[in-house]
Scaffold this motif. Structure first.
Motif, PDB file in Angstrom:
ATOM      1  N   THR A   1      -7.566  -0.184  -0.004  1.00  0.00           N
ATOM      2  CA  THR A   1      -7.758  -0.169   1.439  1.00  0.00           C
ATOM      3  C   THR A   1      -7.285  -1.481   2.057  1.00  0.00           C
ATOM      4  O   THR A   1      -7.278  -2.525   1.398  1.00  0.00           O
ATOM      5  CB  THR A   1      -9.237   0.117   1.794  1.00  0.00           C
ATOM      6  OG1 THR A   1      -9.329   0.350   3.200  1.00  0.00           O
ATOM      7  CG2 THR A   1     -10.146  -1.029   1.440  1.00  0.00           C
ATOM      8  N   HIS A   2      -6.866  -1.399   3.312  1.00  0.00           N
ATOM      9  CA  HIS A   2      -6.458  -2.575   4.075  1.00  0.00           C
ATOM     10  C   HIS A   2      -7.588  -2.833   5.077  1.00  0.00           C
ATOM     11  O   HIS A   2      -7.622  -2.241   6.167  1.00  0.00           O
ATOM     12  CB  HIS A   2      -5.132  -2.293   4.799  1.00  0.00           C
ATOM     13  CG  HIS A   2      -4.607  -3.472   5.556  1.00  0.00           C
ATOM     14  ND1 HIS A   2      -4.510  -3.501   6.932  1.00  0.00           N
ATOM     15  CD2 HIS A   2      -4.172  -4.673   5.120  1.00  0.00           C
ATOM     16  CE1 HIS A   2      -4.021  -4.676   7.310  1.00  0.00           C
ATOM     17  NE2 HIS A   2      -3.808  -5.402   6.234  1.00  0.00           N
ATOM     18  N   PRO A   3      -8.537  -3.718   4.712  1.00  0.00           N
ATOM     19  CA  PRO A   3      -9.755  -3.871   5.524  1.00  0.00           C
ATOM     20  C   PRO A   3      -9.494  -4.211   6.991  1.00  0.00           C
ATOM     21  O   PRO A   3     -10.181  -3.688   7.878  1.00  0.00           O
ATOM     22  CB  PRO A   3     -10.502  -5.011   4.815  1.00  0.00           C
ATOM     23  CG  PRO A   3     -10.006  -4.977   3.408  1.00  0.00           C
ATOM     24  CD  PRO A   3      -8.582  -4.558   3.493  1.00  0.00           C
TER      25      PRO A   3
ATOM     26  N   MET B   1       0.838  -1.215   0.000  1.00  0.00           N
ATOM     27  CA  MET B   1       0.000   0.000   0.000  1.00  0.00           C
ATOM     28  C   MET B   1       0.870   1.263   0.000  1.00  0.00           C
ATOM     29  O   MET B   1       0.567   2.241  -0.687  1.00  0.00           O
ATOM     30  CB  MET B   1      -0.899   0.030   1.243  1.00  0.00           C
ATOM     31  CG  MET B   1      -1.738  -1.222   1.412  1.00  0.00           C
ATOM     32  SD  MET B   1      -3.488  -1.037   1.149  1.00  0.00           S
ATOM     33  CE  MET B   1      -3.903   0.337   2.115  1.00  0.00           C
TER      34      MET B   1
ATOM     35  N   THR C   1      -8.829  -1.017   8.880  1.00  0.00           N
ATOM     36  CA  THR C   1      -9.675   0.167   8.655  1.00  0.00           C
ATOM     37  C   THR C   1     -11.158  -0.216   8.680  1.00  0.00           C
ATOM     38  O   THR C   1     -11.750  -0.290   9.738  1.00  0.00           O
ATOM     39  CB  THR C   1      -9.298   0.864   7.323  1.00  0.00           C
ATOM     40  OG1 THR C   1      -9.483  -0.043   6.240  1.00  0.00           O
ATOM     41  CG2 THR C   1      -7.864   1.359   7.340  1.00  0.00           C
ATOM     42  N   THR C   2     -11.721  -0.513   7.505  1.00  0.00           N
ATOM     43  CA  THR C   2     -13.174  -0.734   7.396  1.00  0.00           C
ATOM     44  C   THR C   2     -13.669  -1.888   8.265  1.00  0.00           C
ATOM     45  O   THR C   2     -14.809  -1.882   8.714  1.00  0.00           O
ATOM     46  CB  THR C   2     -13.565  -1.029   5.937  1.00  0.00           C
ATOM     47  OG1 THR C   2     -12.755  -2.114   5.449  1.00  0.00           O
ATOM     48  CG2 THR C   2     -13.335   0.182   5.052  1.00  0.00           C
TER      49      THR C   2
ATOM     50  N   VAL D   1      -4.443   5.449  -1.110  1.00  0.00           N
ATOM     51  CA  VAL D   1      -4.918   4.729   0.064  1.00  0.00           C
ATOM     52  C   VAL D   1      -6.185   5.441   0.550  1.00  0.00           C
ATOM     53  O   VAL D   1      -6.137   6.602   0.957  1.00  0.00           O
ATOM     54  CB  VAL D   1      -3.849   4.713   1.175  1.00  0.00           C
ATOM     55  CG1 VAL D   1      -4.399   4.047   2.435  1.00  0.00           C
ATOM     56  CG2 VAL D   1      -2.593   3.981   0.696  1.00  0.00           C
ATOM     57  N   SER D   2      -7.322   4.772   0.445  1.00  0.00           N
ATOM     58  CA  SER D   2      -8.604   5.367   0.842  1.00  0.00           C
ATOM     59  C   SER D   2      -9.605   4.257   1.083  1.00  0.00           C
ATOM     60  O   SER D   2      -9.590   3.241   0.396  1.00  0.00           O
ATOM     61  CB  SER D   2      -9.135   6.298  -0.256  1.00  0.00           C
ATOM     62  OG  SER D   2     -10.463   6.693   0.038  1.00  0.00           O
ATOM     63  N   ASN D   3     -10.496   4.462   2.062  1.00  0.00           N
ATOM     64  CA  ASN D   3     -11.504   3.434   2.344  1.00  0.00           C
ATOM     65  C   ASN D   3     -12.736   3.569   1.459  1.00  0.00           C
ATOM     66  O   ASN D   3     -13.660   2.786   1.564  1.00  0.00           O
ATOM     67  CB  ASN D   3     -11.910   3.479   3.818  1.00  0.00           C
ATOM     68  CG  ASN D   3     -12.209   4.886   4.266  1.00  0.00           C
ATOM     69  OD1 ASN D   3     -11.281   5.655   4.506  1.00  0.00           O
ATOM     70  ND2 ASN D   3     -13.477   5.228   4.347  1.00  0.00           N
ATOM     71  N   ASN D   4     -12.758   4.583   0.581  1.00  0.00           N
ATOM     72  CA  ASN D   4     -13.914   4.742  -0.312  1.00  0.00           C
ATOM     73  C   ASN D   4     -13.790   3.773  -1.489  1.00  0.00           C
ATOM     74  O   ASN D   4     -12.770   3.110  -1.669  1.00  0.00           O
ATOM     75  CB  ASN D   4     -14.001   6.186  -0.800  1.00  0.00           C
ATOM     76  CG  ASN D   4     -15.416   6.573  -1.235  1.00  0.00           C
ATOM     77  OD1 ASN D   4     -16.350   5.772  -1.130  1.00  0.00           O
ATOM     78  ND2 ASN D   4     -15.562   7.768  -1.741  1.00  0.00           N
TER      79      ASN D   4
END
Ligand code: PLP
Length: 405
Positions: free
Chosen positions: A347-349, A327, A352-353, A335-338
């Motif tokens: 994204t690195h689930p 990443m 994050t999410t 790098v974004s959770n969208n």
């Protein structure tokens, strides 16, 4: 010169569906940035409130720009009716809370978007609603859970981030036999790749924030279903609790949706090629993409979807360190959770999410520390591939250096 919109093909519906021109004859959809409406006289106001004449009353209930968006979404989904909301979560929340009451029972697939999971696991039980999670891909678990009466089934297919599928016709049949309506979060498929209502679902929900805007600008949500359910069940809830979408955001979405087919088509083609490319890279231990031969549910994907979607999930060697190395090596991919943006986002689930669901639940969902989710954007596919190649090569280099030590 009137055209029956139901005869138009999807790409045309996305451009022309729901257009209602004002007396000015504007080409583009008008933005009705107004909270209220005026009446010709007191009698018209009275008749409007009595429901004997049709007239906009207040933008918490309805607004002409929202109406255009709702009609366009209904046309593209093949739904009788639609209501839009301020966010995707407001759509999910409204669909669930409007339909359910204390003493009801909900069965949901475990692999849900984080906030959907929170509503089912934490919010609904506070109001005396019994909830149960099943592994969405396991029909045996659905059968067992739906052998008792239930009121609502909630699922997402493909799921985030592991792109696991749920057999929509099979689960819909079990749900209906148990007395439940089926609510499908169709964000990952978009209405272009999968139409849950035709496969047995009763209600479809969207985060319009994702592919429908598609350019990372506004939040929005939508709920689609029969006219009767929308009018009798959902509309009173929305009218009185106020999760209304801003007319400005509805207007942005209307313009975004005009290019939905072009964007989803392009991103899907790139995603399929990127999935194949990643599978060949040393250091990549596994790739998930619904239409690939190594996806455990490829047959189901081919049966209920017309494309694999715009998201590719893969696992790299080296766990969290390996994933972070990849990443941090990206030069183009952000790098974004969208997701569902014109820009490719990774994204690195696990951190994050999907951090909040805990290690045990992540393990059940197959979200290991090496898993990376990439939402494919509209860049030249060769540039996305180049960026992934150099970022993943860093991983192989580091692994061989470590092995040599
Ligand atoms: C983003 C998303 C949501 C929530 O939508 P918001 O617009 O962020 O509120 C729900 N479900 C899925 C699958 C999503 O990707």
């Amino acid at each position: 010169m009137t055209l029956d919109p139901s005869r138009l093909r999807p790409a045309t519906r996305l451009v022309h569906g729901g257009v209602q021109r004002s007396h000015h004859g504007e080409t583009a959809e008008a933005l009705f940035l107004t909270s209220g409406y005026v009446y010709d006289d007191a009698e018209q106001a009275e008749a409007t409130f009595a429901g004997t004449v049709e007239h906009y009353q207040y933008s918490r209930f309805a607004n002409p720009t929202l109406t255009m968006l709702e009609q366009r979404l209904s046309l593209i989904e093949g739904a009788e009716d639609c209501r839009t909301t301020a966010t995707g979560m407001a759509a999910v929340n409204a669909a669930l809370l409007s339909h359910l009451k204390a003493g009801d029972r909900v069965v949901a697939a475990r692999a849900l978007f984080g906030s959907c999971h929170w509503i089912v696991s934490t919010l609904l039980p506070k109001f005396g609603i019994e909830t149960e999670f099943v592994d969405g891909a396991d029909l045996g678990q659905w059968k067992a859970a739906l052998s008792r009466p239930a009121n609502l089934v909630l699922l997402e297919t493909p799921s985030n981030p592991m792109l696991e599928l749920v057999d929509l016709p099979a689960v819909a049949e079990l749900a209906h036999a148990a007395g439940a309506i089926v609510v499908v979060d169709n964000v990952f498929a978009t209405p272009l790749l999968q139409q849950p209502l035709k496969l047995g679902a009763d209600v479809v929900v969207y985060s319009c924030t994702k592919h429908m805007d598609g350019q990372g600008r506004v939040l929005g949500g939508a709920v689609l279903g029969t006219k009767k359910w929308i009018n009798d069940v959902l509309q009173p809830f929305i009218r009185n609790t106020g999760p209304a979408l801003s007319p400005f955001n509805a207007w942005v979405l209307l313009k975004g949706i005009e290019t939905l087919a072009l964007r989803v088509d392009a991103a899907c083609r790139t995603a399929a090629a990127i999935a194949d490319f990643l599978a060949e890279q040393p250091g990549v231990t596994r790739v998930w993409y619904p239409m690939r031969a190594d996806h455990p549910q490829q047959d189901l994907a081919l049966k209920q979807m017309t494309g694999g979607g715009t998201v590719v999930t893969f696992e790299v060697a080296g766990g969290k360190d390996g994933a972070f190395r990849v990443m941090n090596g990206f030069q183009l991919i952000a790098v974004s959770n969208n997701l569902g943006d014109s820009k490719s986002l990774a994204t690195h689930p696990a951190t994050t999410t999907h951090m909040r669901i805990g290690e045990q639940e992540r393990a059940r969902l197959g979200i290991t520390d090496g898993v990376i989710r990439v939402s494919i954007g509209l860049e030249d596919p060769a540039d996305i591939q180049d960026d992934l190649r150099q970022a993943v090569a860093g991983l192989a280099g580091a692994a061989s250096v470590l092995a040599a030590d």
